[in-house]
Design a protein around this motif. Structure first.
Motif, PDB file in Angstrom:
ATOM      1  N   LEU A  73     -76.107  49.253  30.647  1.00 11.74           N
ATOM      2  CA  LEU A  73     -75.718  49.879  31.912  1.00 11.74           C
ATOM      3  C   LEU A  73     -75.291  51.319  31.645  1.00 11.74           C
ATOM      4  CD1 LEU A  73     -73.594  46.928  33.374  1.00 11.74           C
ATOM      5  CD2 LEU A  73     -76.005  47.461  33.822  1.00 11.74           C
ATOM      6  N   PRO A  74     -75.419  52.190  32.635  1.00 11.14           N
ATOM      7  CA  PRO A  74     -75.076  53.597  32.402  1.00 11.14           C
ATOM      8  C   PRO A  74     -73.608  53.764  32.025  1.00 11.14           C
ATOM      9  CG  PRO A  74     -76.173  53.299  34.526  1.00 11.14           C
ATOM     10  CD  PRO A  74     -75.868  51.940  34.012  1.00 11.14           C
ATOM     11  N   GLU A  75     -73.322  54.772  31.258  1.00 12.14           N
ATOM     12  CA  GLU A  75     -71.934  55.071  30.953  1.00 12.14           C
ATOM     13  C   GLU A  75     -71.180  55.346  32.254  1.00 12.14           C
ATOM     14  OE1 GLU A  75     -69.341  57.954  27.959  1.00 12.14           O
ATOM     15  OE2 GLU A  75     -71.536  58.030  27.967  1.00 12.14           O
ATOM     16  N   GLY A  76     -70.055  54.701  32.416  1.00 17.94           N
ATOM     17  CA  GLY A  76     -69.272  54.853  33.638  1.00 17.94           C
ATOM     18  C   GLY A  76     -69.610  53.860  34.730  1.00 17.94           C
ATOM     19  N   TRP A  77     -70.653  53.043  34.525  1.00 22.53           N
ATOM     20  CA  TRP A  77     -71.074  52.107  35.573  1.00 22.53           C
ATOM     21  C   TRP A  77     -70.014  51.035  35.829  1.00 22.53           C
ATOM     22  CZ3 TRP A  77     -74.617  52.282  39.217  1.00 22.53           C
ATOM     23  CH2 TRP A  77     -74.900  51.119  39.936  1.00 22.53           C
ATOM     24  N   VAL A  78     -69.424  50.496  34.776  1.00 23.34           N
ATOM     25  CA  VAL A  78     -68.411  49.458  34.969  1.00 23.34           C
ATOM     26  C   VAL A  78     -67.180  50.048  35.664  1.00 23.34           C
ATOM     27  CG1 VAL A  78     -66.883  47.815  33.812  1.00 23.34           C
ATOM     28  CG2 VAL A  78     -69.253  48.082  33.033  1.00 23.34           C
ATOM     29  N   ALA A  79     -66.814  51.265  35.309  1.00 19.53           N
ATOM     30  CA  ALA A  79     -65.689  51.921  35.986  1.00 19.53           C
ATOM     31  C   ALA A  79     -66.000  52.118  37.462  1.00 19.53           C
ATOM     32  CB  ALA A  79     -65.383  53.255  35.317  1.00 19.53           C
ATOM     33  N   PHE A  80     -67.218  52.531  37.773  1.00 22.57           N
ATOM     34  CA  PHE A  80     -67.642  52.655  39.175  1.00 22.57           C
ATOM     35  C   PHE A  80     -67.554  51.310  39.888  1.00 22.57           C
ATOM     36  CE2 PHE A  80     -71.411  51.560  41.732  1.00 22.57           C
ATOM     37  CZ  PHE A  80     -71.120  52.276  42.894  1.00 22.57           C
ATOM     38  N   THR A  81     -68.034  50.271  39.216  1.00 22.90           N
ATOM     39  CA  THR A  81     -68.043  48.930  39.797  1.00 22.90           C
ATOM     40  C   THR A  81     -66.631  48.464  40.133  1.00 22.90           C
ATOM     41  OG1 THR A  81     -70.088  48.285  38.662  1.00 22.90           O
ATOM     42  CG2 THR A  81     -68.569  46.506  39.271  1.00 22.90           C
ATOM     43  N   ARG A  82     -65.667  48.800  39.287  1.00 20.83           N
ATOM     44  CA  ARG A  82     -64.282  48.346  39.457  1.00 20.83           C
ATOM     45  C   ARG A  82     -63.456  49.275  40.345  1.00 20.83           C
ATOM     46  NH1 ARG A  82     -62.055  48.481  33.776  1.00 20.83           N
ATOM     47  NH2 ARG A  82     -60.127  48.099  34.931  1.00 20.83           N
ATOM     48  N   THR A  83     -64.020  50.388  40.744  1.00 21.26           N
ATOM     49  CA  THR A  83     -63.276  51.313  41.608  1.00 21.26           C
ATOM     50  C   THR A  83     -63.169  50.717  43.011  1.00 21.26           C
ATOM     51  OG1 THR A  83     -64.073  53.228  40.370  1.00 21.26           O
ATOM     52  CG2 THR A  83     -63.235  53.628  42.600  1.00 21.26           C
ATOM     53  N   PRO A  84     -61.955  50.596  43.538  1.00 24.90           N
ATOM     54  CA  PRO A  84     -61.793  49.968  44.853  1.00 24.90           C
ATOM     55  C   PRO A  84     -62.550  50.711  45.948  1.00 24.90           C
ATOM     56  CG  PRO A  84     -59.673  50.177  43.744  1.00 24.90           C
ATOM     57  CD  PRO A  84     -60.657  50.969  42.935  1.00 24.90           C
ATOM     58  N   THR A  85     -63.129  49.957  46.855  1.00 25.16           N
ATOM     59  CA  THR A  85     -63.752  50.525  48.043  1.00 25.16           C
ATOM     60  C   THR A  85     -62.650  50.821  49.055  1.00 25.16           C
ATOM     61  OG1 THR A  85     -65.827  49.342  47.667  1.00 25.16           O
ATOM     62  CG2 THR A  85     -65.382  50.082  49.923  1.00 25.16           C
TER      63      THR A  85
END
Length: 490
Positions: free
Chosen positions: A373-385
């Motif tokens: 997965l792209p670098e930062g993708w998991v952080a994006f995924t876990r960022t609250p909507t």
């Protein structure tokens, strides 16, 4: 007087007639949904999970609130890969199995499914998995692991303290610091039994989008490539992939599982093309303005992936680009009759393969040294909507546990970096990076609070020497409120 009486009787007759028609219509729809659901679940259970048909009929298709399905007649044709269900000869529905694509409900001509296989390179990577795997064996357990407490946690998970609220845990896998430290299965299920993830499939769709972003084929800010939205005056053309992943598309969609006429029921069981059904919905609010949990949204993403990847590569794409790279050789995302993946609901995999999926996210998208997965993708995924209630939803992952599965028995709050793939009937892949923990629970839990996942995570954390959180800043309340019905597929 006689004329008035006649008019009154005529009025009563009209009311009775209309009511009768409504009852017949509603009853016919309910029967059709019941037979379609029976055919689909039985087909996938037999041909993907390799279960005995009678075991499915005795539990998955008759237990608790599904008791009315006992009146559905079924026929299983193993040679043809078909399951037929009917209600006293009426509302006949058929599900058809194709290797690599799973089972789909037939709808007239759409029942004639393309015979294209979707096997990818499973055999080659199955051999590779035997040599190297991020999911280590149980040899050399971490020294801080309390095996007695961990065994007690598993005993709790498989116990049935309330006969009126059966848990029916089927599989548990615990991965700690890269070690598979515990697993257990309720007979007849084993480590080789693929089980449905329901809405955990949504989180896998997140991963497939991530792969395409890494390949440079799409950007989160791109408008979703849906042909039906390309009209110059169509306001839906402004919906982005990120808004779809965050459930803020603004599209109208009824996620009421208690109504047989609701969009989600019709989409999953009543039409040949789930994505087309969802994509046809109009905007209800401006894109990005409101959060609304929608299974239709995920199927639109699955259709967008089809547009991006192309017809020739689409069916093999999940296996080639993702599953085989992780050694998830049991994983199958089922398609509908149109050939589009039902990304909202229908993926089967063994508990170990669900754990591999969680471990990829624990490892920040890296597997065996290779970035998937792209670098930062998991952080994006876990960022609250921001628009989600209590900010408890990220991008096709949950950041908290609903009160249906968090019933006041956990002694404390979960670490704030915990996030979850959650599915109907109590399916969970819980990832807690600060504790180096991946926890998988699969089951058949129909009633709210029959399964308390927060309690289970708490018990496992205690076994890992985590009675007291290491950093108070990582603690958050995992509460959220939505208007969803109890135990609606998540």
């Amino acid at each position: 007087m006689k004329n008035a009486f006649k008019r009154a009787m005529a009025g009563v007759a009209v009311v009775v007639l209309v009511a009768g028609i409504a009852v017949l219509f509603y009853g016919s729809r309910l029967a059709a949904i019941g037979t379609a659901y029976t055919a689909k679940i039985l087909c996938s259970g037999v041909f993907l999970s390799h279960r005995d048909p009678q075991s499915l009929l005795d539990t998955d298709l008759s237990a608790d609130d599904l008791a009315f399905l006992r009146h559905v007649d079924v026929q299983v044709d193993r040679a043809a890969g078909k399951v037929t269900a009917s209600f006293f000869g009426f509302a006949r529905r058929q599900a058809v199995y194709l290797e690599g694509r799973g089972c789909a409900i037939g709808h007239g001509e759409a029942a004639k499914r393309d015979k294209t296989r979707a096997e990818g390179f499973a055999f080659r990577l199955r051999e590779q998995r035997m040599v190297a795997d991020e999911l280590d064996s149980v040899d050399g357990l971490p020294p801080d692991l309390d095996q007695t407490r961990l065994s007690s946690a598993l005993e709790w998970a498989f116990s049935e303290p309330e006969p009126a609220l059966p848990r029916r845990t089927r599989a548990v896998v615990v991965v700690y610091r890269g070690h598979l430290v515990a697993e257990r299965y309720a007979p007849p299920f084993t480590k080789d039994t693929p089980l449905i993830g329901w809405s955990m499939t949504k989180s896998v769709i997140n991963a497939l989008v991530g792969v395409l972003v890494k390949q440079g084929k799409i950007s989160l800010s791109d408008s979703a490539p849906i042909p039906e939205w390309r009209g110059a005056t169509d306001p839906r053309r402004r919906i982005t992939l990120e808004q779809l992943l965050r459930m803020t598309s603004g599209l109208r969609f009824d996620e009421d599982y208690g109504n047989p006429l609701a969009d989600v029921i019709v989409m999953l069981l009543g039409v040949p093309d789930a994505a087309a059904f969802a994509a046809a919905k109009p905007l209800e609010t401006s894109p990005g303005a409101r959060w609304s949990y929608s299974s239709g949204t995920t199927n639109i993403i699955a259709y967008a992936i089809r547009q991006i990847v192309g017809e020739s590569d689409y069916l093999d794409f999940p296996r080639r680009a993702f599953f085989d790279r992780l050694g998830m050789t049991s994983a199958v995302i089922e398609t509908d009759a149109s050939g589009t993946f039902v990304g909202s609901s229908f993926m089967y995999a063994t508990a170990r393969d669900w754990a591999r999926f969680g471990l990829l996210y624990l490892r920040d998208g890296v597997w065996l040294g290779e970035r998937i997965l792209p670098e930062g993708w998991v952080a994006f995924t876990r960022t609250p909507t921001p628009a989600a209630p209590d900010h408890q939803y990220g991008a096709h992952f949950w950041l908290g546990i609903s009160e249906n599965y968090r019933c006041g028995n956990g002694s404390r709050l979960l670490p704030g970096d915990a996030f979850h793939a959650i599915g109907h009937e109590g399916q969970f892949v819980t990832v807690i990076p600060s504790r180096e923990l991946v926890l998988v629970r699969l089951g058949f839990t129909r009633y709210p609070c029959a399964w308390d996942h927060q309690m289970f995570v708490d018990l496992v954390l205690r076994a890992l020497g985590n009675d007291v959180p290491a950093d108070p800043a990582l603690i958050t309340n995992s509460h959220y409120e939505t208007g969803a019905r109890p135990l609606a597929p998540r």
